[in-house]
Every structure is written in C-alpha cells, then in structure tokens.
Design an enzyme around this catalytic site. Structure first.
Site, short mmCIF file in Angstrom:
data_model
loop_
_atom_site.label_atom_id
_atom_site.label_comp_id
_atom_site.label_asym_id
_atom_site.label_seq_id
_atom_site.Cartn_x
_atom_site.Cartn_y
_atom_site.Cartn_z
N TRP A 18 0.85 -1.19 0.00
CA TRP A 18 0.00 0.00 0.00
C TRP A 18 0.89 1.24 0.00
CZ3 TRP A 18 -5.21 -0.07 -0.49
CH2 TRP A 18 -5.89 1.15 -0.30
N HIS A 48 -1.09 -5.54 6.39
CA HIS A 48 -1.99 -5.53 5.24
C HIS A 48 -1.23 -5.76 3.93
CE1 HIS A 48 -5.39 -4.11 7.70
NE2 HIS A 48 -4.43 -3.48 8.36
N HIS A 52 -4.50 -10.79 2.95
CA HIS A 52 -4.68 -10.49 4.36
C HIS A 52 -6.14 -10.30 4.72
CE1 HIS A 52 -4.77 -6.50 2.48
NE2 HIS A 52 -5.52 -6.14 3.51
N ASP A 54 -8.75 -7.89 7.10
CA ASP A 54 -8.92 -6.66 7.88
C ASP A 54 -9.73 -6.99 9.13
OD1 ASP A 54 -7.68 -5.22 5.92
OD2 ASP A 54 -9.47 -4.14 5.25
N HIS A 58 -9.22 -2.10 12.29
CA HIS A 58 -8.48 -1.39 11.25
C HIS A 58 -9.13 -0.04 10.91
CE1 HIS A 58 -6.05 -0.67 7.77
NE2 HIS A 58 -6.99 -0.96 6.88
N HIS A 159 -16.00 -0.55 3.80
CA HIS A 159 -15.53 -1.26 5.00
C HIS A 159 -16.57 -1.18 6.12
CE1 HIS A 159 -11.46 -1.11 3.20
NE2 HIS A 159 -11.11 -2.03 4.10
N GLU A 171 -8.70 -9.57 1.66
CA GLU A 171 -8.26 -8.78 0.50
C GLU A 171 -6.98 -9.33 -0.12
OE1 GLU A 171 -10.01 -4.44 1.97
OE2 GLU A 171 -8.00 -5.05 2.62
#
EC number: 3.5.1.9
Length: 208
Positions: A18, A48, A52, A54, A58, A159, A171
C-alpha cells in the site's frame, strides 16, 4: 480427492505494498555458520501486505482486533464469482449471481492481477452490498483487489457498511487462474494480539 489451490500472493521483496506502507523484507538475523546449528530469519512488513484480513479495528477504534476474530469465519464453503467486467460491485451486480447456501463470497475482479504492481485503479464495492449480503446470510467477502474501498478514501464507506452488517473482509487474493464455482476455503489469520489485520495463507479446493 481434488487438490487445494493456493490463492495467496507470494511474500517477497517484489510484492507491491500500500502506498506509504512498510516494504516487505526478509533477512537472516543469524546464519547457521554463526549459530553452529540453524538459520534464523526475521520479517518486516505491514499486516496488510499481500493476502490479508482486515480486523474491524483497522477502521473502527471500538472494533474487534485480530486476536478476537472467530476462525470459523475463514473456513468453509465459498462461492467464487467472476465480476471482472464490472467497474463497481453493487447490489445490481450481485443480484445476477446465486448466493444461496453459502456464507462466503470471493470476487474475481481482474484476471491479470499483478501482485508486484500496486494498481492505479481497481474495482471496489458500493456500500449497499453490506445490507444485501447480510440479507443473504454472508459472513465473509474476499476480493483480489488491495481494498474494498478506493485507495484515496478516508471515509471507507464499504468497510463500514460490511462490518456494520457482520461481514468480514479478506483482501488481495490471487485468483488469476481460478475458475468460478463452489469451493472449500481456508484463510486463517495469525493470532496477533492487538492487531488491526493479519496476513493469511489462503487456499481453496473445488467442492465435489
């Protein structure tokens, strides 16, 4: 018996992270030559990175942390659907698929997903899928994109909509060569106390 299929992004120095997150790195902190018996490795990464889960923490200070997650959520029957022709996944899209008798949905959004390149654009979920999936009895949504929300989102509407409806998030799956259908899924998070997410080793096996 049919074999398990690995749908996990390989963790290596080439994996995309990310924007702004900690790059993945593996090093030997001690070698067999140094210890006289074993090599000892260490890993540096954000939780992440790659494939992974969440945890609700998070994006919600009051949400469950990784060690609170029920492992049964991440094991069981799942349907994999190919939604790669859509730019946004909403109720109108999901209504085209039979989600009966499953509690887990995996979304294939990009058949050419390259885990070494962070995508400039990717398919995300509309917040209206949260109530819809709850109505269908879904407990887990998995996607091959790095997030269910846009990369620049601060509100993270998808989310929150999923979590508010009891749906957990998986994800960065690797689904390039996997056909749509019914599968058994195992994608267990590590029991990281206090964490907001966890890498997983995700595997699926076609249902008989």
């Amino acid at each position: 018996m049919k074999k398990w299929i690995d749908i996990t992004q390989p963790l290596s120095k080439e994996i995309a992270t990310w924007p702004g997150d900690i790059p993945y790195q593996f090093n030997l902190s001690a070698t067999k030559a140094q210890t006289g018996s074993v090599n000892i490795g260490q890993v540096t990464m954000g939780v992440h990175t790659g494939t992974h889960v969440d945890a609700p923490y998070h994006f919600d200070d009051e949400g469950e942390k990784t060690h609170d997650l029920d492992v049964n959520t991440y094991i069981g029957k799942a349907i994999l659907i190919d939604v790669s022709k859509y730019d946004l996944i909403d109720i109108e899209v999901l209504e085209k698929y039979d989600l009966q008798e499953v509690k887990r949905v995996l979304l294939k959004t990009d058949p050419q997903r390259n885990s070494a390149v962070f995508p400039k654009d990717y398919t995300v979920l509309h917040p209206d899928v949260g109530p819809y999936l709850k109505k269908k009895g879904i407990m887990l949504i998995g996607i091959d994109a790095p997030s269910v929300d846009p990369v620049d989102s601060k509100s993270l509407h998808a989310h929150h909509a999923l979590s508010n409806n009891g749906i957990y998030i998986l994800e960065n799956l690797l689904l390039n060569d996997v056909e749509a259908g019914l599968y058994e899924l195992i994608a267990l998070p590590l029991k990281l106390v206090g964490a907001d997410g966890s890498p997983v080793r995700a595997v699926i096996r076609p249902m008989e």
